[in-house]
Design an enzyme around this catalytic site. Structure first.
Site, PDB file in Angstrom:
ATOM      1  N   ILE A 175       0.864  -1.191   0.000  1.00 40.57           N
ATOM      2  CA  ILE A 175       0.000   0.000   0.000  1.00 40.57           C
ATOM      3  C   ILE A 175       0.895   1.233   0.000  1.00 40.57           C
ATOM      4  CG2 ILE A 175      -1.677   1.299   1.383  1.00 40.57           C
ATOM      5  CD1 ILE A 175      -2.792  -1.482   2.221  1.00 40.57           C
TER       6      ILE A 175
ATOM      7  N   HIS B 181      -7.777  -3.511 -10.193  1.00 41.82           N
ATOM      8  CA  HIS B 181      -8.309  -4.326  -9.097  1.00 41.82           C
ATOM      9  C   HIS B 181      -9.244  -5.385  -9.682  1.00 41.82           C
ATOM     10  CE1 HIS B 181      -9.434  -5.273  -4.997  1.00 41.82           C
ATOM     11  NE2 HIS B 181     -10.669  -5.390  -5.433  1.00 41.82           N
TER      12      HIS B 181
ATOM     13  N   ALA C  25     -11.136  -9.315 -18.673  1.00 44.57           N
ATOM     14  CA  ALA C  25     -11.331  -7.946 -18.173  1.00 44.57           C
ATOM     15  C   ALA C  25     -10.000  -7.215 -17.945  1.00 44.57           C
ATOM     16  CB  ALA C  25     -12.165  -7.976 -16.893  1.00 44.57           C
TER      17      ALA C  25
END
Ligand code: GRF
Length: 195
Positions: free
Chosen positions: A90, A107, A177
């Protein structure tokens, strides 16, 4: 636009981006460096094979200074757009401040579903199967100080099929995707179509 890619894992999204550049689907940007926070990341040989500059900047080696080191490296390479392609750490303030609306992430769900701390990699798909959703997908979004909370750029839906395991679902989400929308989003930004 000069692109820097941050990776931690296998690098299939990196590969999809590099292929899109090779094939001219991404025309306005090129990858000038790939930085991994894991020495063994499969993404590194994918970049090295193409002669792209690679570096490992890990917490083990740099501790708290790792993010500063990543930023210094990106600046040295004159990177204008930072792409997180399966980067598991992060980010803190330093990179966010240096690259406002120039830092994007992929994501593996339709945000805001299955996101935030602890939702990464296969866990996202396990959670989707547990919840019984019939449609999932992937999202490319700007990175801000909220984990998976930045503005959404592109999304693509994928069906959950009877008999899916987390692994089969993960593969479908990647192929149908992630590998499609990440290069598209990069081109939209590099060509100035997204401000
Ligand atoms: C992808 O599922 C991506 O959405 C997530 O981490 C995974 C990385 O896969 N953030 P790869 O390293 O690009 O193969």
């Amino acid at each position: 636009m000069r692109i820097g890619v941050l990776v931690s894992g296998g690098g299939t999204n990196l590969e999809a981006l590099l292929t899109a550049i090779d094939e001219g689907r991404v025309k306005s940007g090129r990858v000038v460096t790939v930085v991994s926070n894991k020495a063994g990341a499969g993404a590194l040989p994918r970049a090295a094979r193409r002669g792209i500059n690679c570096r490992v900047i890990s917490r083990e080696e740099f501790g708290e200074a790792a993010e500063g080191e990543i930023l210094a490296h990106m600046k040295a390479k004159k990177v204008e757009l930072v792409v997180l392609a399966g980067f598991t750490a992060i980010l803190g303030e330093a990179l966010l401040k240096a690259y406002p609306r120039r830092l994007i992430n992929i994501h593996p769900s339709l945000l805001p579903a299955f996101c935030g701390c602890g939702y990464y990699g296969i866990r996202v798909h396990e959670a989707a199967l547990r919840r019984g959703v019939k449609i999932t997908g992937a999202t490319v979004h700007f990175v801000n100080e909220i984990v998976d909370g930045g503005e959404i750029i592109l999304q693509k839906a994928v069906p959950v099929l009877r008999g899916d395991t987390a692994k089969t679902l993960q593969r479908r989400v990647m192929e149908k995707a992630e590998w499609v929308i990440l290069p598209k989003a990069v081109e939209l930004i590099c060509s100035g179509k997204i401000k």
